[in-house]
Design a protein around this motif. Structure first.
Motif, short mmCIF file in Angstrom:
data_model
loop_
_atom_site.label_atom_id
_atom_site.label_comp_id
_atom_site.label_asym_id
_atom_site.label_seq_id
_atom_site.Cartn_x
_atom_site.Cartn_y
_atom_site.Cartn_z
N HIS A 75 -106.37 -33.82 -6.46
CA HIS A 75 -105.80 -33.95 -5.90
C HIS A 75 -105.31 -34.08 -4.58
O HIS A 75 -105.66 -33.63 -3.19
CB HIS A 75 -104.11 -32.60 -5.96
N HIS A 77 -103.31 -37.35 -1.70
CA HIS A 77 -102.14 -38.92 -1.70
C HIS A 77 -102.83 -39.59 -1.15
O HIS A 77 -102.64 -39.70 0.25
CB HIS A 77 -100.66 -38.67 -1.06
N HIS A 230 -96.60 -31.95 -9.53
CA HIS A 230 -96.63 -31.01 -8.05
C HIS A 230 -95.97 -29.06 -8.48
O HIS A 230 -94.40 -30.01 -9.26
CB HIS A 230 -95.75 -30.89 -6.87
N HIS A 269 -100.13 -26.82 -6.82
CA HIS A 269 -100.23 -26.00 -6.02
C HIS A 269 -99.81 -24.46 -6.80
O HIS A 269 -100.73 -23.94 -6.57
CB HIS A 269 -98.97 -26.16 -4.88
N ASP A 322 -105.49 -31.54 -0.76
CA ASP A 322 -103.66 -32.43 -0.87
C ASP A 322 -103.30 -33.28 0.60
O ASP A 322 -102.73 -33.35 1.07
CB ASP A 322 -103.13 -31.57 -0.76
ZN ZN Z 1 -99.29 -33.21 -3.59
#
Ligand code: ZN
Length: 435
Positions: A75, A77, A230, A269, A322
């Protein structure tokens, strides 16, 4: 492409390691060999045996370093490279103040191409050979990412973020355009070389019910695609989500309702889940993604890794950086912080389990363990070479290390990109080519 014969201390996991002395959980060769051809590992085992099959191959001697499968980040971005290290906010403020303005820049295809290139440089530098990445809402950001990934012959999972509300102008699609753009990108990129498309509604707050319907429609049209979103990161987010979907029993129920749970669903998460929600994830085989540096940085909470793993209905778990909520590209740094989060929950994560998690464990969670995450014959040659003496402090500490588990724990606790001596992507040296 020339055949390669790699020599070093090879380590590949067979299953979850129960303890630091669970030697049956892995295969380790003190003098190991890997024969790589056409991007695949075609022989693995004791060096002498592999070398006997390797006539004409180019030999690369990595002794005394460890050779492992490349790390997997479940995960991340990619448009947040210039968001990482943004001060002073919790999740929703952090999104509005830093992340959304930054992601707006990805309307510009050239910016997207530049960041995609620098992002994959950075993952390779840190020993990560596969990521599950969120792009921005813009179709061109996904094209930039996959073009760069495909040119490097990397196995990556990525998707266009779907978001049609609670975000600034310039960062919203519509239910129809989000659906159409996703379909176009799937047709263009899914299954091209090693590229995998993921259906990517950002989260329930930024998608209207109409858009969630469309995401569910994509999920049923393309059942073999990953879905990433998420879930249950922080209390303000959970409360706002509940206001937006007042009929829902809880946050998880929203994704359940729109048909978005399943074995290929990656849920970032999952910190504050109720027992009902955890049961729903377990029943559907959905994956809870542990992002320790992000959860600590944003003050979101402590993911209860060991309880999720051992409850009556256990969760499938992956680990991830993340970035840019996360603070480091390194899966070593990630598991160091992960160890501390788990310790705050009164448990420990043994070093073997930690390295299982970021290799085979993540590959299994992403349903790609037939291709990556191990050094088994027939799998893709995505490989990381680790040097536990990479810095003066590590070298000094290594003087007192006597077991493999201790060495791994040292790599996790003190290591970062400096401990990554080389990376191979589909059988080609990649880190040393970065310059
Ligand atoms: Zn994220």
């Amino acid at each position: 492409m020339a055949r390669l014969l790699l020599r070093g201390r090879t380590l590949s996991f067979l299953r979850w390691p129960d303890a630091a002395d669970d030697h049956a959980a892995y295969r380790y060769e003190e003098d190991g060999g890997l024969l790589v051809d056409e991007g695949r590992i075609i022989a693995a085992g004791p060096y002498e045996r592999v070398a006997a099959m390797a006539e004409g191959a180019r030999a690369i001697d990595h002794r005394p370093h460890l050779i492992l499968p490349g790390f997997i980040d479940a995960h991340v971005h990619f448009p947040q490279m210039q968001v990482i290290a943004s001060y002073g906010a919790e999740l929703l403020d952090w999104l509005n103040k830093y992340t959304f303005p930054e992601e707006t820049k990805f309307r510009d295809a050239q910016h997207g191409r530049r960041i995609a290139r620098l992002f994959l440089d950075e993952t390779v530098r840190h020993g990560t050979t596969t990521v599950a990445a969120y792009c921005s809402v813009h179709r061109q950001s996904v094209e930039a990412f996959f073009a760069e990934s495909h040119a490097r012959n990397m196995l990556n999972i990525a998707g266009k973020v779907m978001m049609d509300r609670n975000a600034p102008e310039g960062l919203r699609d519509t239910p129809q355009s989000g659906y159409d753009d996703s379909k176009t990108l799937i047709a263009e990129w899914h299954g091209k070389g090693r590229q995998h498309y993921a259906i990517t509604p950002r989260f329930a707050i930024t998608s209207s019910p109409e858009q969630m319907e469309m995401a569910g429609a994509l999920a049923s049209e393309y059942p073999d695609l990953h879905i990433q979103t998420h879930l249950s990161e922080n209390h303000a987010e959970i409360a706002f989500t509940q206001e937006l979907y007042p009929w829902s029993r809880d946050y998880t129920d929203i994704y359940e309702h729109y048909g978005l749970l399943g074995r290929r669903t990656l849920l970032g998460h999952c910190i504050h889940l109720s027992e009902r929600e955890a049961d729903a994830l377990s029943r559907s085989g959905s994956v809870a993604v542990f992002c320790p540096t992000s959860n600590l940085f944003l003050g979101s909470g402590l993911f209860d890794y060991q309880r999720y793993r051992t409850r009556a209905q256990p969760l499938r778990i992956a680990a991830a950086t993340d970035v840019g909520g996360g603070t480091n590209y390194s899966m070593l740094r990630t598991m160091d912080e992960g160890y501390k989060v788990i310790a705050l929950n009164g448990e420990k994560l043994n070093p073997l389990a930690s390295f299982w998690q970021i290799t085979r464990g993540n590959a299994e969670a992403l349903s790609i363990a037939d291709k990556v995450g191990t050094l088994e014959e027939g799998t893709d040659a995505d490989i990381v070479v680790l040097d536990a003496r990479a810095t003066p402090a590590m070298r000094l500490r290594m003087e007192t290390v006597t077991t493999l588990a201790e060495e791994l724990f040292l790599l996790q606790t003190l290591g970062d990109d400096r401990a990554v001596a080389e990376v191979y992507v589909a059988g080609s040296p990649a880190k040393s080519m970065l310059g």
